[in-house]
Design an enzyme around this catalytic site. Structure first.
Site, mmCIF file in Angstrom:
data_model
loop_
_atom_site.group_PDB
_atom_site.id
_atom_site.type_symbol
_atom_site.label_atom_id
_atom_site.label_comp_id
_atom_site.label_asym_id
_atom_site.label_seq_id
_atom_site.Cartn_x
_atom_site.Cartn_y
_atom_site.Cartn_z
ATOM 1 N N GLU A 46 -5.865 -8.120 -0.989
ATOM 2 C CA GLU A 46 -6.467 -8.023 0.352
ATOM 3 C C GLU A 46 -7.942 -7.719 0.154
ATOM 4 O O GLU A 46 -8.302 -6.854 -0.651
ATOM 5 C CB GLU A 46 -5.878 -6.880 1.179
ATOM 6 C CG GLU A 46 -4.457 -7.065 1.603
ATOM 7 C CD GLU A 46 -3.976 -5.960 2.542
ATOM 8 O OE1 GLU A 46 -4.810 -5.325 3.236
ATOM 9 O OE2 GLU A 46 -2.765 -5.723 2.570
ATOM 10 N N GLU A 105 0.819 -1.229 0.000
ATOM 11 C CA GLU A 105 0.000 0.000 0.000
ATOM 12 C C GLU A 105 0.849 1.274 0.000
ATOM 13 O O GLU A 105 0.898 2.014 0.986
ATOM 14 C CB GLU A 105 -0.930 0.003 1.208
ATOM 15 C CG GLU A 105 -1.939 -1.127 1.165
ATOM 16 C CD GLU A 105 -3.004 -1.050 2.247
ATOM 17 O OE1 GLU A 105 -2.720 -0.512 3.329
ATOM 18 O OE2 GLU A 105 -4.128 -1.527 2.009
HETATM 19 C C1 BGP Z 1 -4.408 -2.865 4.956
HETATM 20 C C2 BGP Z 1 -3.069 -3.349 5.366
HETATM 21 C C3 BGP Z 1 -3.077 -4.579 6.181
HETATM 22 C C4 BGP Z 1 -4.308 -4.800 6.973
HETATM 23 C C5 BGP Z 1 -5.591 -4.354 6.363
HETATM 24 C C6 BGP Z 1 -6.801 -4.378 7.259
HETATM 25 O O1 BGP Z 1 -4.393 -1.509 4.845
HETATM 26 O O2 BGP Z 1 -2.228 -3.568 4.272
HETATM 27 O O3 BGP Z 1 -1.847 -4.684 6.839
HETATM 28 O O4 BGP Z 1 -4.202 -4.996 8.262
HETATM 29 O O5 BGP Z 1 -5.463 -3.090 5.815
HETATM 30 O O6 BGP Z 1 -6.755 -3.298 8.127
HETATM 31 P P1 BGP Z 1 -6.959 -3.462 9.664
HETATM 32 O O7 BGP Z 1 -5.967 -4.460 10.107
HETATM 33 O O8 BGP Z 1 -6.723 -2.114 10.243
HETATM 34 O O9 BGP Z 1 -8.365 -3.906 9.846
#
Ligand code: BGP
Length: 468
Positions: free
Chosen positions: A365, A175
């Site tokens: 993701e 990201e």
């Molecule tokens: C993205 C990241 C992850 C991840 C995901 C979910 O932005 O790349 O590392 O964790 O988001 O976010 P969160 O863990 O805050 O729910």
């Protein structure tokens, strides 16, 4: 429902959120190791050193470092074709600027990749996922300092050489646009998002990324190098032309990162934006060539929600904490953590991104962070998660078959429960596999299959046809 026959189904994690073992086998501290636990309402604190009495969830996480065999066996049982994971940079170079890499760290990932191969699972490796060695931040100012590019390139030289026969798919940074939202996470930068310093750091990451993409292309022609963009997509608050224009401005700043790495140059609109805002990028002679010579082979991004932008939009969003653009979308429900649920938005984003770059795409993701309940008989029923994923898979299928998007893979986020990046909580769970550990690190660390585990197994076995 048909997906291409070699479609890459799988799941994704990041080292700092799952490995734990934060000092084991010579690992140095990373920028994630000094982030305390928070919540949706309480921002995580960055302490710069490990302070007595504070809770740092990355120190234990789910102990994947020691339990990876058990976890990968469960991924294999679901039928994963691909596993997205990250290498924890300070396991390889504990201080970032060490002369020699740490052999124990290198051996660990070799073992992990071999374990994947044993089951025919293709690793997809994020080289830097919020895990900059802390020493680089303290000693050099991390990505604000151009010297860090050399340390990163050296790290890549070492891992490319070591894993050239085991890994084909690489993502240089997780990201990249996170630098516009959470500069500490994205690059060990303490200044405000969208400040001069944050853009300097982003610029250095562009140069670093282009250099290692070129390194890969020149030496390892079988590698596939991918841009990884945080899926922050917004729609105009209304058809008022001013709202439409504000939304464009918002998206231009977000897509700046994929624009530079996929097209190999700084877009004209952003050059003007920097001029207006007195931001000067640290451009050196020869940089233009470097950016052009290291363009990505494919595009990947995360997708969880969509946003609404318009005249009232307050700057950018804090994607990993609360999501604020100034508007809510009346058409969409939200999760327990306040993120909108917009499966059609995933199809919209696929069209937008393919129109813009014409590159093959992977969704690396996607998922639902939710509280899960273990029933008295030990089962976990998570129909909400199945429903969320089903809706998004349906939209991916439409994007492939109706819109003609070359979507090549899907790795759902947190395929096993891991620590939340945004809040540092364990209770914000995404997994098909439950891990018995709480927000303070207490628990048996036992792995339990949720209902969604059995569901995803069927989805993969039927190549996306059986979503019931
Ligand atoms: C993205 C990241 C992850 C991840 C995901 C979910 O932005 O790349 O590392 O964790 O988001 O976010 P969160 O863990 O805050 O729910």
């Amino acid at each position: 429902m048909t997906f291409p026959k070699d479609f890459l189904w799988g799941g994704a994690t990041a080292a700092n959120q799952c490995e734990g073992a934060y000092l084991q086998d010579g690992k140095g501290l990373s920028t994630a190791d000094v982030m305390t636990a928070g919540s949706a309402k309480k921002k995580r604190e960055v302490t710069k050193t490990v302070e007595e009495g504070k809770i740092y969830p990355s120190h234990w996480a789910i102990d994947h470092y020691n339990r990876y065999k058990e976890d990968i066996a469960l991924f294999a049982e679901m039928g994963f074709k691909i596993y997205r994971m990250s290498i924890n940079w300070p396991r390889i170079f504990p201080n970032g600027d060490d002369k020699e890499p740490n052999e124990l760290g290198l051996q660990h990932y070799e073992d992990v990749f071999n374990e994947c191969k044993k089951y025919g699972i293709e690793p997809l490796v994020t080289i830097s996922h919020y895990e900059t060695p802390l020493a680089l931040a303290n000693k050099y100012g991390a990505w604000k300092n151009r010297q860090v590019i050399d340390f990163y390139v050296r790290y890549c030289e070492v891992i490319f050489d070591r894993y050239k026969d085991l890994v084909k798919y690489w993502l240089p940074f997780n990201e990249m646009n996170c630098m516009s939202m959470e500069p500490w996470m994205a690059g060990g930068i303490e200044s405000k998002p969208q400040s001069q310093d944050a853009y300097i750091a982003a610029y250095h990451q562009f140069i670093a990324s282009a250099k290692v993409v070129k390194l890969a292309h020149d030496n390892y022609p079988h590698f596939q190098m991918g841009m990884m963009q945080g899926g922050v997509f917004s729609f105009p608050n209304s058809c008022d032309p001013e709202d439409v224009l504000s939304n464009h401005d918002f998206m231009q700043k977000m897509l700046f990162y994929s624009d530079v790495t996929c097209r190999g140059e700084i877009p004209a609109g952003m050059k003007k934006y920097f001029e207006r805002n007195n931001i000067t990028l640290p451009i050196e002679e020869g940089d233009e060539e470097i950016l052009k010579s290291g363009k990505m082979d494919f595009l990947s991004y995360s997708y969880y929600f969509s946003l609404v932008a318009g005249k009232k939009t307050q700057g950018l969003v804090s994607m990993l904490g609360s999501l604020e653009t100034g508007y809510t979308n009346p058409y969409l429900p939200t999760t327990e953590w306040g993120w909108s649920i917009d499966a059609v938005g995933l199809r919209n984003s696929l069209n937008l991104m393919y129109d813009r770059y014409q590159l093959p795409i992977m969704i690396v993701e996607n998922g639902l962070g939710a509280t899960d309940k273990v029933e008295s008989d030990g089962t976990i029923h998570d129909p909400y998660r199945i429903d969320y994923l089903r809706q998004h898979i349906i939209e991916m299928e439409k994007a492939i078959n109706i819109d003609g998007i070359p979507l090549i893979g899907y790795t759902s986020w947190g395929c096993i429960d891991i620590v939340s990046a945004g809040t540092g909580e364990m209770k914000k769970r995404y997994g098909f596999i439950y891990v018995d550990v709480d927000d303070e690190g207490n628990g048996t660390y036992k792995r339990i299959k949720k209902d969604s585990f059995h569901w995803y197994k069927k989805v993969i076995a039927s190549n996306g046809e059986d979503l019931e």
